[in-house]
Design an enzyme around this catalytic site. Structure first.
Site, PDB file in Angstrom:
ATOM      1  CE1 TYR A  49       8.249 -23.633  92.771  1.00 31.00           C
ATOM      2  CE2 TYR A  49       9.943 -22.563  94.061  1.00 31.00           C
ATOM      3  CZ  TYR A  49       9.495 -23.058  92.859  1.00 31.00           C
ATOM      4  OH  TYR A  49      10.290 -22.986  91.743  1.00 31.00           O
ATOM      5  CD  GLU A  56       7.758 -37.725 104.426  1.00 30.87           C
ATOM      6  OE1 GLU A  56       7.420 -37.059 103.413  1.00 30.87           O
ATOM      7  OE2 GLU A  56       8.899 -37.679 104.912  1.00 30.87           O
ATOM      8  CB  CYS A  89       6.887 -35.057 107.267  1.00 30.02           C
ATOM      9  SG  CYS A  89       6.140 -34.578 105.687  1.00 30.02           S
TER      10      CYS A  89
HETATM   11 ZN   LIG Z   1       7.592 -33.186 104.716  1.00 30.84          ZN
END
Ligand SMILES: [Zn+2]
Length: 132
Positions: A49, A56, A89
Protein backbone atom coordinates in the site's frame (compact mmCIF):
# COMPACT_ATOMS: atom_id res chain seq x y z
CA UNK A 1 -16.75 25.11 -22.60
CA UNK A 2 -15.13 27.27 -19.95
CA UNK A 3 -11.51 26.72 -18.95
CA UNK A 4 -12.64 25.48 -15.55
CA UNK A 5 -15.18 23.10 -17.05
CA UNK A 6 -12.50 21.75 -19.41
CA UNK A 7 -10.22 21.18 -16.40
CA UNK A 8 -13.05 19.34 -14.62
CA UNK A 9 -13.68 17.16 -17.67
CA UNK A 10 -9.95 16.36 -17.94
CA UNK A 11 -9.84 15.27 -14.28
CA UNK A 12 -13.04 13.26 -14.62
CA UNK A 13 -11.74 11.55 -17.76
CA UNK A 14 -8.35 10.57 -16.32
CA UNK A 15 -10.09 9.29 -13.18
CA UNK A 16 -11.48 6.46 -15.33
CA UNK A 17 -7.90 5.27 -15.92
CA UNK A 18 -7.04 4.98 -12.23
CA UNK A 19 -5.58 1.70 -10.99
CA UNK A 20 -7.34 1.11 -7.67
CA UNK A 21 -8.13 -2.61 -7.32
CA UNK A 22 -7.74 -2.53 -3.52
CA UNK A 23 -9.84 0.48 -2.55
CA UNK A 24 -11.97 0.80 -5.70
CA UNK A 25 -11.70 4.53 -5.01
CA UNK A 26 -10.87 6.21 -8.30
CA UNK A 27 -9.45 9.74 -8.29
CA UNK A 28 -8.46 12.03 -11.13
CA UNK A 29 -6.58 15.32 -10.98
CA UNK A 30 -6.00 17.99 -13.61
CA UNK A 31 -3.69 20.97 -13.21
CA UNK A 32 -3.45 24.12 -15.28
CA UNK A 33 -0.15 25.99 -15.41
CA UNK A 34 0.09 29.78 -15.93
CA UNK A 35 0.67 29.34 -19.70
CA UNK A 36 -2.55 27.33 -20.03
CA UNK A 37 -1.00 23.88 -20.26
CA UNK A 38 -2.98 21.07 -18.61
CA UNK A 39 -1.53 18.00 -16.89
CA UNK A 40 -3.45 15.09 -15.47
CA UNK A 41 -2.91 12.19 -13.11
CA UNK A 42 -4.85 9.33 -11.55
CA UNK A 43 -4.25 7.27 -8.45
CA UNK A 44 -2.14 4.14 -8.85
CA UNK A 45 -2.35 1.61 -6.05
CA UNK A 46 0.01 -1.22 -5.20
CA UNK A 47 -0.29 -4.47 -3.25
CA UNK A 48 2.29 -2.89 -0.96
CA UNK A 49 0.00 0.00 0.00
CA UNK A 50 2.61 2.67 0.81
CA UNK A 51 3.90 2.40 -2.76
CA UNK A 52 0.61 3.83 -4.05
CA UNK A 53 0.57 7.27 -5.66
CA UNK A 54 -2.25 9.79 -5.43
CA UNK A 55 -3.78 11.36 -8.52
CA UNK A 56 -2.22 14.70 -7.61
CA UNK A 57 1.21 13.08 -7.39
CA UNK A 58 0.86 11.66 -10.89
CA UNK A 59 -0.17 15.06 -12.24
CA UNK A 60 2.80 16.74 -10.54
CA UNK A 61 5.17 14.20 -12.11
CA UNK A 62 3.68 14.79 -15.57
CA UNK A 63 3.94 18.56 -15.12
CA UNK A 64 7.54 18.47 -13.94
CA UNK A 65 8.55 16.02 -16.68
CA UNK A 66 7.17 18.48 -19.25
CA UNK A 67 9.30 21.28 -17.84
CA UNK A 68 6.66 23.19 -15.87
CA UNK A 69 6.98 24.21 -12.24
CA UNK A 70 3.82 26.03 -11.21
CA UNK A 71 0.16 25.05 -10.73
CA UNK A 72 -2.30 27.89 -11.10
CA UNK A 73 -5.57 25.96 -10.89
CA UNK A 74 -6.39 22.37 -10.01
CA UNK A 75 -9.43 20.11 -10.08
CA UNK A 76 -9.58 16.86 -8.11
CA UNK A 77 -12.44 14.48 -8.89
CA UNK A 78 -13.46 11.56 -6.71
CA UNK A 79 -16.64 9.70 -6.03
CA UNK A 80 -16.97 10.99 -2.48
CA UNK A 81 -18.85 13.68 -0.63
CA UNK A 82 -15.73 15.83 -0.57
CA UNK A 83 -12.55 14.32 -2.03
CA UNK A 84 -10.07 16.81 -0.58
CA UNK A 85 -6.33 16.19 -1.07
CA UNK A 86 -4.51 14.10 1.53
CA UNK A 87 -1.83 15.70 3.66
CA UNK A 88 1.01 14.65 1.36
CA UNK A 89 -0.73 16.17 -1.64
CA UNK A 90 -1.38 19.40 0.27
CA UNK A 91 2.39 19.58 0.71
CA UNK A 92 2.78 18.95 -3.03
CA UNK A 93 0.52 21.94 -3.68
CA UNK A 94 2.61 24.01 -1.25
CA UNK A 95 5.71 23.17 -3.28
CA UNK A 96 4.33 23.89 -6.74
CA UNK A 97 1.24 26.05 -6.24
CA UNK A 98 1.15 29.59 -7.61
CA UNK A 99 0.47 32.33 -5.06
CA UNK A 100 -3.11 32.48 -6.37
CA UNK A 101 -3.60 28.69 -6.58
CA UNK A 102 -7.19 27.49 -6.31
CA UNK A 103 -7.93 23.79 -5.80
CA UNK A 104 -11.43 22.78 -6.84
CA UNK A 105 -12.89 19.61 -5.34
CA UNK A 106 -15.46 17.78 -7.43
CA UNK A 107 -17.60 14.70 -7.49
CA UNK A 108 -18.71 13.13 -10.76
CA UNK A 109 -21.39 15.79 -11.25
CA UNK A 110 -19.24 18.87 -10.85
CA UNK A 111 -17.26 21.11 -8.55
CA UNK A 112 -18.47 21.14 -4.96
CA UNK A 113 -15.99 23.42 -3.16
CA UNK A 114 -12.93 25.48 -3.93
CA UNK A 115 -9.97 26.12 -1.64
CA UNK A 116 -6.91 28.33 -1.56
CA UNK A 117 -3.64 26.76 -0.50
CA UNK A 118 -3.83 28.69 2.78
CA UNK A 119 -7.18 27.04 3.48
CA UNK A 120 -5.84 23.56 2.65
CA UNK A 121 -2.51 23.85 4.44
CA UNK A 122 -2.12 26.77 6.83
CA UNK A 123 1.45 27.50 7.91
CA UNK A 124 2.81 25.16 5.23
CA UNK A 125 6.42 24.06 5.42
CA UNK A 126 8.31 25.82 2.65
CA UNK A 127 11.95 26.53 2.03
CA UNK A 128 12.59 30.15 1.10
CA UNK A 129 14.61 29.36 -2.01
CA UNK A 130 12.67 26.35 -3.24
CA UNK A 131 11.66 27.86 -6.60
CA UNK A 132 14.00 28.70 -9.43
ZN1 LIG B 1 -2.67 12.50 -1.83
Amino acid sequence: MSDLNALFEAAKSVREKAYAPYSNFLVGAAFRTPDGSVFTGCNVENASYPVSVCAEGGAVSAMIAAGHREIEEAVVVGDAALCTPCGICRQRFAEFGADNLVVHIADLNGIKRSFTLEELLPAAFELEDRKD
